[in-house]
Enzyme design. Sequence first.
Site, PDB file in Angstrom:
ATOM      1  N   ASP A 235       0.813  -1.148  -0.204  1.00  0.00           N
ATOM      2  CA  ASP A 235       0.059   0.132   0.043  1.00  0.00           C
ATOM      3  C   ASP A 235       0.994   1.184   0.002  1.00  0.00           C
ATOM      4  OD1 ASP A 235      -3.295   0.909   0.560  1.00  0.00           O
ATOM      5  OD2 ASP A 235      -1.633   2.232   1.656  1.00  0.00           O
ATOM      6  N   ASN A 243      -2.299  12.632  -4.859  1.00  0.00           N
ATOM      7  CA  ASN A 243      -3.241  13.179  -5.653  1.00  0.00           C
ATOM      8  C   ASN A 243      -3.717  14.503  -5.159  1.00  0.00           C
ATOM      9  OD1 ASN A 243      -3.878  10.569  -7.104  1.00  0.00           O
ATOM     10  ND2 ASN A 243      -5.315   9.696  -5.407  1.00  0.00           N
ATOM     11  N   HIS A 248      -4.906  13.681 -10.212  1.00  0.00           N
ATOM     12  CA  HIS A 248      -5.053  12.267 -10.428  1.00  0.00           C
ATOM     13  C   HIS A 248      -4.206  11.772 -11.417  1.00  0.00           C
ATOM     14  CE1 HIS A 248      -8.625  11.639  -7.731  1.00  0.00           C
ATOM     15  NE2 HIS A 248      -8.891  12.761  -7.901  1.00  0.00           N
ATOM     16  N   ASP A 252      -1.703   8.680 -10.936  1.00  0.00           N
ATOM     17  CA  ASP A 252      -1.711   7.646 -12.108  1.00  0.00           C
ATOM     18  C   ASP A 252      -0.335   7.068 -12.453  1.00  0.00           C
ATOM     19  OD1 ASP A 252      -4.472   7.351 -12.070  1.00  0.00           O
ATOM     20  OD2 ASP A 252      -4.829   8.343 -13.707  1.00  0.00           O
ATOM     21  N   GLU A 278      -4.833   2.300  -4.278  1.00  0.00           N
ATOM     22  CA  GLU A 278      -3.243   2.288  -4.240  1.00  0.00           C
ATOM     23  C   GLU A 278      -2.765   0.935  -3.808  1.00  0.00           C
ATOM     24  OE1 GLU A 278      -4.601   4.430  -0.646  1.00  0.00           O
ATOM     25  OE2 GLU A 278      -5.385   4.055  -2.485  1.00  0.00           O
TER      26      GLU A 278
END
Length: 361
Positions: A235, A243, A248, A252, A278
Amino acid sequence: MLSQFNQFLLNFSLLITSLLFASLPLRHVKRISPASPVKLRILVGLIAGFISVLLVLNSITYDGAKIDLRLVALVTAFYYGGWVSAGITTLAILGARFAVTPPGAYEGLILTGLICIALLITASIYRRFASHTLKDYLVLIGIGIGYSLPALYLLTETFNRFLEIALVYIIFILLGGYVTYRFLQELRKHFQFVQTQQELALTDGLTNLANRRKLDETLAHYDQHGYAFSVLIVDIDFFKSVNDTYGHDGGDVVLRQLSHLLEHCCPDQALVGRYGGEEFVVLLPDTPLKEAGRLGETIRSACADQHFVFSAYPAFHVTLSIGAASSDQGETSFEVVQKADQALYQAKQTGRNKVVGYSEE
């Protein structure tokens, strides 16, 4: 002539139907050529040989000649599998021709052998100057017809009879060859399309890793066969901040770069997937917990050292929290994943940027 036409149609239908069913074992092979592994070319030869036997056993008898589409099967075997496949197919043709030859009437059998050998020698020479196209395939068919016609003439009673048979033979061999080539090409495209769709259904669109469906199917497979395995749940720490800071699109980019890092760090037998958001999962078959923990530490350290780059922003770092668990107690895969999730929670609660292995204590 109409009777001959109907008989050839039956032989042609047998060829196409056999090709369809015989192609199923090869549907996952992306490309078949004379450079393919020997085992694959042997399989191609066995398939083409089996089809040839069916064609010969259902051939049409004219005087001493046996007329069928075996030539198409032989050329197809050579075109896709080279000498290995064509040699096996030739042996199958000769065996079938011998089985249907009356005692003492071996002229047709001998001529069949000579035609096959002459065709393969000529095809080998021609292939050096040819490419893998429909034109070259039909040229090989034409060469085979050229060798077959003299034999057909020798086995028929009159010249008029020869012309009658030869006309139908030439038309149907050429037509059979053309349709066979197109059929195999379209069948290959269909198999590739189906395989691509299956892969897409099991692939995460952003990272190209396995998606949750693929991971769940693999875990179910482990349960079904009782395989021992370890699992890492990875994680990204404070991913919401990534973010918020970079948008975003920036998030990505981090997910994609991390997916590359995971693939680079993990062994070939591992299955790396994105579980959602994530969170990533690494499945490690036949791997004890300590070894999985060492791999987790390798991943964590590599990520901490990596510079993540997005657009015009300065390079930045992200850290990982990783939970590890093993199926050494005989639990179900769902229970093992739950244990890894608990270990991940502990890693986050005790400072993040660390690897924690599940412990009963």
